[in-house]
Design a protein around this motif. Sequence first.
Motif, PDB file in Angstrom:
ATOM      1  N   TRP A  56       1.124  -1.278   0.125  1.00  0.00           N
ATOM      2  CA  TRP A  56       0.114  -0.043  -0.022  1.00  0.00           C
ATOM      3  C   TRP A  56       0.836   1.224   0.406  1.00  0.00           C
ATOM      4  N   LEU A  57       0.459   1.952  -0.543  1.00  0.00           N
ATOM      5  CA  LEU A  57       0.905   3.605  -0.506  1.00  0.00           C
ATOM      6  C   LEU A  57       0.085   4.959  -0.020  1.00  0.00           C
ATOM      7  N   ILE A  58       0.484   5.420   0.769  1.00  0.00           N
ATOM      8  CA  ILE A  58      -0.310   6.991   0.506  1.00  0.00           C
ATOM      9  C   ILE A  58       0.757   7.810   0.236  1.00  0.00           C
ATOM     10  N   ALA A  69      -4.096  10.684  -1.104  1.00  0.00           N
ATOM     11  CA  ALA A  69      -4.347   9.860  -1.929  1.00  0.00           C
ATOM     12  C   ALA A  69      -3.740   8.347  -1.242  1.00  0.00           C
ATOM     13  N   VAL A  70      -5.209   7.427  -1.195  1.00  0.00           N
ATOM     14  CA  VAL A  70      -4.098   6.264  -0.858  1.00  0.00           C
ATOM     15  C   VAL A  70      -4.580   5.116  -2.326  1.00  0.00           C
ATOM     16  N   SER A  81       3.437  10.046  -9.430  1.00  0.00           N
ATOM     17  CA  SER A  81       3.308  11.930  -8.951  1.00  0.00           C
ATOM     18  C   SER A  81       4.642  11.616  -8.046  1.00  0.00           C
ATOM     19  N   GLY A  82       4.688  10.615  -7.169  1.00  0.00           N
ATOM     20  CA  GLY A  82       6.400  10.724  -6.086  1.00  0.00           C
ATOM     21  C   GLY A  82       6.091  10.877  -4.823  1.00  0.00           C
ATOM     22  N   ARG A  83       5.288  11.417  -4.635  1.00  0.00           N
ATOM     23  CA  ARG A  83       5.367  11.806  -3.527  1.00  0.00           C
ATOM     24  C   ARG A  83       4.456  10.789  -2.218  1.00  0.00           C
ATOM     25  N   CYS A  84       4.426   9.557  -2.569  1.00  0.00           N
ATOM     26  CA  CYS A  84       3.967   8.349  -2.019  1.00  0.00           C
ATOM     27  C   CYS A  84       4.701   8.080  -1.521  1.00  0.00           C
ATOM     28  N   ARG A  85       4.506   7.938  -0.120  1.00  0.00           N
ATOM     29  CA  ARG A  85       5.375   6.640   0.866  1.00  0.00           C
ATOM     30  C   ARG A  85       4.606   5.511   1.332  1.00  0.00           C
ATOM     31  N   PRO A  86       5.435   4.368   0.951  1.00  0.00           N
ATOM     32  CA  PRO A  86       4.732   3.046   1.931  1.00  0.00           C
ATOM     33  C   PRO A  86       3.921   2.986   3.061  1.00  0.00           C
ATOM     34  N   ALA A  87       3.172   2.453   3.425  1.00  0.00           N
ATOM     35  CA  ALA A  87       1.670   2.581   4.734  1.00  0.00           C
ATOM     36  C   ALA A  87       1.279   0.744   4.150  1.00  0.00           C
TER      37      ALA A  87
END
Length: 116
Positions: A56-58, A69-70, A81-87
């Motif tokens: 998952w990414l947030i 977004a999720v 986007s390049g702005r996602c972090r692992p979740a």
Amino acid sequence: MNDEPSRLQLIRFARHVVVQQATAALEQIDGWIAVEERREAERRQGEEMRPAPPEWLIQHGLNRTNLDAVHTGDCWAATKSGRCRPATRQQAVEALRQQVPACVHCRPDTALGILD
């Protein structure tokens, strides 16, 4: 005495030259093969050592405080986007419950079993 080489000697010399050139060409090709085999082995090793993508990414906003977004971990839109972090799964569920929009491309809400 005739100092000129015979026709047979010339043909044998021509054969010798062709063998030398062919041997040199084969050595060069063998070198190219060795380089490609090494590159392929390095590529495979790199793939094996690469960590698995997150499930998952947030996606964070431009100011990095709000959540935009999720996504599922393999969503193509998330990588753009390049702005996602692992979740974790729990973080993704919690973000969706807090009205963070689900990506319209990968539909993490459906994958997580959360439908409105």
